[in-house]
Design a protein around this motif. Structure first.
Motif, PDB file in Angstrom:
ATOM      1  N   UNK A   1       0.857  -1.167   0.000  1.00 51.73           N
ATOM      2  CA  UNK A   1       0.000   0.000   0.000  1.00 51.73           C
ATOM      3  C   UNK A   1       0.898   1.224   0.000  1.00 51.73           C
ATOM      4  N   UNK A   2       0.541   2.210  -0.743  1.00 54.26           N
ATOM      5  CA  UNK A   2       1.305   3.454  -0.768  1.00 54.26           C
ATOM      6  C   UNK A   2       0.987   4.263   0.491  1.00 54.26           C
ATOM      7  N   UNK A   3       1.799   5.255   0.715  1.00 52.52           N
ATOM      8  CA  UNK A   3       1.564   6.202   1.796  1.00 52.52           C
ATOM      9  C   UNK A   3       0.937   7.447   1.174  1.00 52.52           C
ATOM     10  N   UNK A   4       0.090   8.121   1.928  1.00 53.49           N
ATOM     11  CA  UNK A   4      -0.536   9.359   1.465  1.00 53.49           C
ATOM     12  C   UNK A   4      -0.256  10.438   2.508  1.00 53.49           C
ATOM     13  N   UNK A   5      -0.161  11.665   2.044  1.00 59.37           N
ATOM     14  CA  UNK A   5       0.015  12.795   2.945  1.00 59.37           C
ATOM     15  C   UNK A   5      -1.350  13.459   3.100  1.00 59.37           C
TER      16      UNK A   5
END
Length: 117
Positions: free
Chosen positions: A1-5
């Motif tokens: 899973x990607x990281x989001x800001x």
């Protein structure tokens, strides 16, 4: 899973230099697949998307720092934990539920972008 800001970002910039994939960009900045990777020219990503690594892409946010999901590996293959989240003073670098990937997929993406290292 990607990281989001998240929108709690205070635009401090602490996360950007920590990303081994150069997947983090300042709000309103264009980005490229080739930035900080071995990717170049026209190619097919591990997710099947056809891209031109040299072509400038539209910013994903105009207001805060953002992470490009196609380039984010959650630091798999580099570190034990996502470095953006480790250095963020306001804890706004969180898992992106819209981009869930297995550790195997993330490692494959890392090796695709950095075949020599």
């Amino acid at each position: 899973m990607a990281i989001i800001i998240t929108d709690e970002c205070i635009n401090c910039g602490a996360c950007e230099p920590e990303c081994p994939n150069t997947a983090i960009y300042e709000g309103a900045d264009d980005w490229r697949y080739k930035d900080g990777t071995s990717l170049e020219g026209k190619l097919v990503l591990t997710n099947g998307k056809e891209v031109d690594a040299d072509e400038a892409q539209e910013p994903l946010s105009d207001e805060i720092y953002y992470i490009v999901p196609d380039k984010c590996t959650e630091c798999v293959g580099f570190h034990e934990e996502p470095q953006c989240a480790a250095v963020c003073p306001v804890d706004c670098c969180v898992p992106d539920e819209d981009h869930v990937e297995s550790e195997e997929t993330l490692l494959g993406k890392q090796k695709f972008m950095h075949p020599d290292g």
